[in-house]
Design a protein around this motif. Sequence first.
Motif, PDB file in Angstrom:
ATOM      1  N   THR A   6      -2.385   3.006 -10.396  1.00  0.00           N
ATOM      2  CA  THR A   6      -2.017   3.231  -8.878  1.00  0.00           C
ATOM      3  C   THR A   6      -3.483   2.424  -8.708  1.00  0.00           C
ATOM      4  O   THR A   6      -3.444   2.374  -7.482  1.00  0.00           O
ATOM      5  CB  THR A   6      -1.331   4.143  -8.248  1.00  0.00           C
ATOM      6  OG1 THR A   6      -1.844   5.058  -8.981  1.00  0.00           O
ATOM      7  CG2 THR A   6       0.450   4.083  -8.851  1.00  0.00           C
ATOM      8  N   SER A   7      -4.462   3.254  -8.969  1.00  0.00           N
ATOM      9  CA  SER A   7      -5.492   3.380  -8.987  1.00  0.00           C
ATOM     10  C   SER A   7      -6.134   2.194  -8.727  1.00  0.00           C
ATOM     11  O   SER A   7      -6.965   1.158  -8.066  1.00  0.00           O
ATOM     12  CB  SER A   7      -6.889   4.357  -9.476  1.00  0.00           C
ATOM     13  OG  SER A   7      -5.748   5.386  -9.528  1.00  0.00           O
ATOM     14  N   VAL A   8      -6.220   0.863 -10.426  1.00  0.00           N
ATOM     15  CA  VAL A   8      -6.363  -0.416 -10.886  1.00  0.00           C
ATOM     16  C   VAL A   8      -5.591  -0.937  -9.913  1.00  0.00           C
ATOM     17  O   VAL A   8      -6.640  -1.409  -8.936  1.00  0.00           O
ATOM     18  CB  VAL A   8      -5.807  -0.198 -12.275  1.00  0.00           C
ATOM     19  CG1 VAL A   8      -6.128  -2.185 -12.031  1.00  0.00           C
ATOM     20  CG2 VAL A   8      -6.838   0.843 -12.636  1.00  0.00           C
ATOM     21  N   LEU A   9      -4.357  -1.026  -9.547  1.00  0.00           N
ATOM     22  CA  LEU A   9      -4.020  -1.962  -8.417  1.00  0.00           C
ATOM     23  C   LEU A   9      -4.226  -1.427  -6.669  1.00  0.00           C
ATOM     24  O   LEU A   9      -4.665  -2.943  -5.789  1.00  0.00           O
ATOM     25  CB  LEU A   9      -2.872  -1.689  -8.060  1.00  0.00           C
ATOM     26  CG  LEU A   9      -1.648  -2.209  -9.433  1.00  0.00           C
ATOM     27  CD1 LEU A   9      -0.323  -1.745  -9.395  1.00  0.00           C
ATOM     28  CD2 LEU A   9      -1.700  -3.944  -9.838  1.00  0.00           C
ATOM     29  N   LEU A  10      -4.862  -0.577  -6.634  1.00  0.00           N
ATOM     30  CA  LEU A  10      -5.221  -0.415  -4.872  1.00  0.00           C
ATOM     31  C   LEU A  10      -7.088  -0.891  -5.445  1.00  0.00           C
ATOM     32  O   LEU A  10      -7.206  -1.357  -3.726  1.00  0.00           O
ATOM     33  CB  LEU A  10      -5.615   1.679  -4.281  1.00  0.00           C
ATOM     34  CG  LEU A  10      -4.295   1.424  -3.840  1.00  0.00           C
ATOM     35  CD1 LEU A  10      -3.980   2.818  -3.894  1.00  0.00           C
ATOM     36  CD2 LEU A  10      -3.691   0.857  -3.144  1.00  0.00           C
ATOM     37  N   PHE A  47       0.667  -1.277  -0.018  1.00  0.00           N
ATOM     38  CA  PHE A  47       0.640  -0.100  -0.208  1.00  0.00           C
ATOM     39  C   PHE A  47       0.692   1.611  -0.008  1.00  0.00           C
ATOM     40  O   PHE A  47       1.061   2.005  -0.670  1.00  0.00           O
ATOM     41  CB  PHE A  47      -0.493  -0.207   1.130  1.00  0.00           C
ATOM     42  CG  PHE A  47      -1.795   1.239   1.193  1.00  0.00           C
ATOM     43  CD1 PHE A  47      -2.932   1.629   0.971  1.00  0.00           C
ATOM     44  CD2 PHE A  47      -1.243   2.257   2.419  1.00  0.00           C
ATOM     45  CE1 PHE A  47      -3.418   2.742   1.057  1.00  0.00           C
ATOM     46  CE2 PHE A  47      -2.327   3.217   2.235  1.00  0.00           C
ATOM     47  CZ  PHE A  47      -3.642   3.833   1.327  1.00  0.00           C
ATOM     48  N   PHE A  48       2.100   1.085   1.209  1.00  0.00           N
ATOM     49  CA  PHE A  48       2.498   2.391   0.958  1.00  0.00           C
ATOM     50  C   PHE A  48       3.405   2.891  -0.279  1.00  0.00           C
ATOM     51  O   PHE A  48       3.995   4.006  -1.045  1.00  0.00           O
ATOM     52  CB  PHE A  48       3.784   2.311   2.387  1.00  0.00           C
ATOM     53  CG  PHE A  48       2.421   2.485   3.177  1.00  0.00           C
ATOM     54  CD1 PHE A  48       2.965   4.233   3.888  1.00  0.00           C
ATOM     55  CD2 PHE A  48       2.250   2.011   3.986  1.00  0.00           C
ATOM     56  CE1 PHE A  48       1.909   4.442   4.389  1.00  0.00           C
ATOM     57  CE2 PHE A  48       1.645   2.164   5.311  1.00  0.00           C
ATOM     58  CZ  PHE A  48       1.258   3.605   5.844  1.00  0.00           C
ATOM     59  N   LEU A  49       3.758   1.472  -1.106  1.00  0.00           N
ATOM     60  CA  LEU A  49       5.008   1.923  -2.642  1.00  0.00           C
ATOM     61  C   LEU A  49       3.271   2.276  -3.594  1.00  0.00           C
ATOM     62  O   LEU A  49       4.055   3.307  -4.191  1.00  0.00           O
ATOM     63  CB  LEU A  49       5.305   0.287  -2.880  1.00  0.00           C
ATOM     64  CG  LEU A  49       5.891  -0.354  -2.187  1.00  0.00           C
ATOM     65  CD1 LEU A  49       6.540  -2.041  -1.986  1.00  0.00           C
ATOM     66  CD2 LEU A  49       7.299   0.840  -1.862  1.00  0.00           C
ATOM     67  N   LEU A  50       2.301   1.540  -3.452  1.00  0.00           N
ATOM     68  CA  LEU A  50       1.932   2.032  -4.217  1.00  0.00           C
ATOM     69  C   LEU A  50       1.056   3.727  -4.073  1.00  0.00           C
ATOM     70  O   LEU A  50       1.278   4.685  -4.768  1.00  0.00           O
ATOM     71  CB  LEU A  50       0.136   1.864  -4.258  1.00  0.00           C
ATOM     72  CG  LEU A  50       0.576   0.447  -5.263  1.00  0.00           C
ATOM     73  CD1 LEU A  50      -0.908  -0.317  -4.796  1.00  0.00           C
ATOM     74  CD2 LEU A  50       0.889   0.031  -6.263  1.00  0.00           C
TER      75      LEU A  50
END
Length: 449
Positions: A155-159, A122-125
């Motif tokens: 990053t939106s999609v991955l989160l 999460f923090f990497l993203l």
Amino acid sequence: MPLKILIPLLIATPGVLFLALSVVWLLGGCVTERAMARITKSAYAVLVLLVILTGWRMRVEGLHSVRVMLGDWFTVGHYGYPLSLLIDRLSLPMVGLTVVLAGIVGFFSVRYLHRDPGFHRFFLLLHLFTFGALLVFTADSLDLLIVGWETVAITSVLLVGFFQYRPEPVRNALWVFASYRVADLFMLLAIFLAHHWFGTTSWEGMFSGEWPGCQSMMQGTKGTVIAVLLVIAAGGKSSQGPFWGWLPRAMEGPTPSSAVFYGAISIHTGAYLLLRVAPLIHQSWIATGLIIITGLATAFLGTLVHRTCADAKTSLAYAAQTQIGLIFVEIGFGWTTFAVIHLVSHAMLRTLQFLRTPSMLRDYHRVHAAAGGKVSPTGSHYESLLPPAVQLWLYRLALGRGFYDAIVERWIVAPVQAVARWLAVFEPQSPKKQPTANTTAHAAESTVS
């Protein structure tokens, strides 16, 4: 420290932080939660300080805009990809907003995601997202803007698919990804046509003067085409008009990512793009009308649907769509300064509301009990103005969420799948392997045993 160093340092800090932590992770290193929390707090404190120093230096030197040329990434013939950053009266508030709200969400997430398996991810993203958002707001051309635009998108999609062990977040992440891809096609086409017709995509080449008093240098039908393409791309990024169905699906992600992405920063990048190219849009009545109609339609549907949602985050998602629709309308009418104030205020409010959603229901029950169970519903005075038949029809429309999913499935997804199945006829089929003697003997031996 001169501005030509301050601005690149401000943009590069979260990107360098992301790369450093990623390398440590890939090499098998372990960053503890306490260390990650301290690194995040220190980094965003430095970023806030850099933003303050940048604004202070610009005020002292009497500058309304600062351009920083970092050279060219590459050049091919007459085409070059310049790396140029711009800080002006539009980008500076957005940069400050991004740094402050991303830092607040980072502080909040230290406890919210404590001992979660995806803590470090999460923090990497989050750091990568901050870098992408800062690049969007400081890019001095559409060429560089789309780099940050795509970074924010991935990053939106991955989160959205952060909890990948459940099928629903992954399915909704793919829906969001598809919506982004369709909208980004219009952005890429606008960039291509701007280069082909006008030879530039830099703000300095597209507009004369400083924002907001600049004038468009792209005139005529060609300028109208580019303006309409950018309006559609911005609508896709901000979940407006035909793209309005992806935002509620993005609520599958963690609450902190919902706050900074879909309440504060990511969803407002479309409005930022429209503000940046407002002179180009206002010279075309087609593009202006498209913004106003899209914003009003989305605000109307968002208002209806969010009043019938059963969960707090989805209700806030539709409420955010409503406000962004109104921001689109303000941009369409040329109220750019008011739109910036509305955008910044809305981003701060939604961040607070999303971060408080876990405790909001408890607070509501406390207020409900203190009022003796007689909390009056809101909006009843508007409902009384409509006939019962109209109220019932609007209620059905809201419960069906505008029937968006049904329309998309029937008129878009199903035809595309039918064409794909038809095209599969032309795909060469691999010949079936004939069983050899050894294979037959082995199968018979296995059957006997």
